[in-house]
Design a protein around this motif. Sequence first.
Motif, PDB file in Angstrom:
ATOM      1  N   PRO A 118       0.807  -1.228   0.000  1.00  0.00           N
ATOM      2  CA  PRO A 118       0.000   0.000   0.000  1.00  0.00           C
ATOM      3  C   PRO A 118       0.842   1.280   0.000  1.00  0.00           C
ATOM      4  N   GLU A 119       2.045   1.224   0.551  1.00  0.00           N
ATOM      5  CA  GLU A 119       2.898   2.412   0.602  1.00  0.00           C
ATOM      6  C   GLU A 119       3.410   2.832  -0.778  1.00  0.00           C
ATOM      7  N   THR A 120       3.479   1.881  -1.695  1.00  0.00           N
ATOM      8  CA  THR A 120       3.964   2.198  -3.047  1.00  0.00           C
ATOM      9  C   THR A 120       2.834   2.198  -4.081  1.00  0.00           C
ATOM     10  N   GLN A 121       1.597   2.139  -3.609  1.00  0.00           N
ATOM     11  CA  GLN A 121       0.471   2.016  -4.534  1.00  0.00           C
ATOM     12  C   GLN A 121       0.377   3.183  -5.509  1.00  0.00           C
ATOM     13  N   GLN A 122       0.599   4.409  -5.064  1.00  0.00           N
ATOM     14  CA  GLN A 122       0.492   5.546  -5.975  1.00  0.00           C
ATOM     15  C   GLN A 122       1.537   5.450  -7.087  1.00  0.00           C
ATOM     16  N   ALA A 123       2.743   5.026  -6.745  1.00  0.00           N
ATOM     17  CA  ALA A 123       3.784   4.848  -7.760  1.00  0.00           C
ATOM     18  C   ALA A 123       3.384   3.753  -8.747  1.00  0.00           C
ATOM     19  N   GLN A 124       2.747   2.702  -8.238  1.00  0.00           N
ATOM     20  CA  GLN A 124       2.302   1.611  -9.109  1.00  0.00           C
ATOM     21  C   GLN A 124       1.173   2.073 -10.030  1.00  0.00           C
ATOM     22  N   VAL A 125       0.260   2.870  -9.498  1.00  0.00           N
ATOM     23  CA  VAL A 125      -0.817   3.434 -10.332  1.00  0.00           C
ATOM     24  C   VAL A 125      -0.206   4.271 -11.449  1.00  0.00           C
ATOM     25  N   ASP A 126       0.777   5.089 -11.114  1.00  0.00           N
ATOM     26  CA  ASP A 126       1.438   5.924 -12.126  1.00  0.00           C
ATOM     27  C   ASP A 126       2.088   5.083 -13.213  1.00  0.00           C
TER      28      ASP A 126
END
Length: 139
Positions: A78-86
């Motif tokens: 969950p901590e890297t989710q925004q980077a994964q979405v990008d």
Amino acid sequence: MTLPPLRRVLPVLVLSTMVASLAFAKGVPKKREPDDVRGMRIWVEQCQACHGESNDGQGPAAAALPGGVPDLRGKMDPETQQAQVDIILNGKGDMPAFRESFQNPVKDADLVLRYLGMLDRGERKPGTPLPDQSKTTGP
């Protein structure tokens, strides 16, 4: 010829409209597809060919890519989710951007990541058949 009074015709019109509406609605899906199923459907349709059923990077198209496809199992943090979405939306390296492929880009990318989290936690099994989409609707 004179027309019958409206009070005699109106109930017939209302009843006919209701019957026609019910007949039409019978073939129309009843509700939007649940988020977990939508995430799985997007994964199967857009991602699985490269990333593989279990997100191990061994999909049928992976061999054709010069750098291969990374094994992403256990990396749905969950901590890297925004980077994964990008990355999903904008691409990175050999991975193409999927922003234009999704109906609701940010939500759809999030649903894919949630589905992958379910795979990681064992809440879903790789290769589970998709439900029949004709029973649901929605973006």
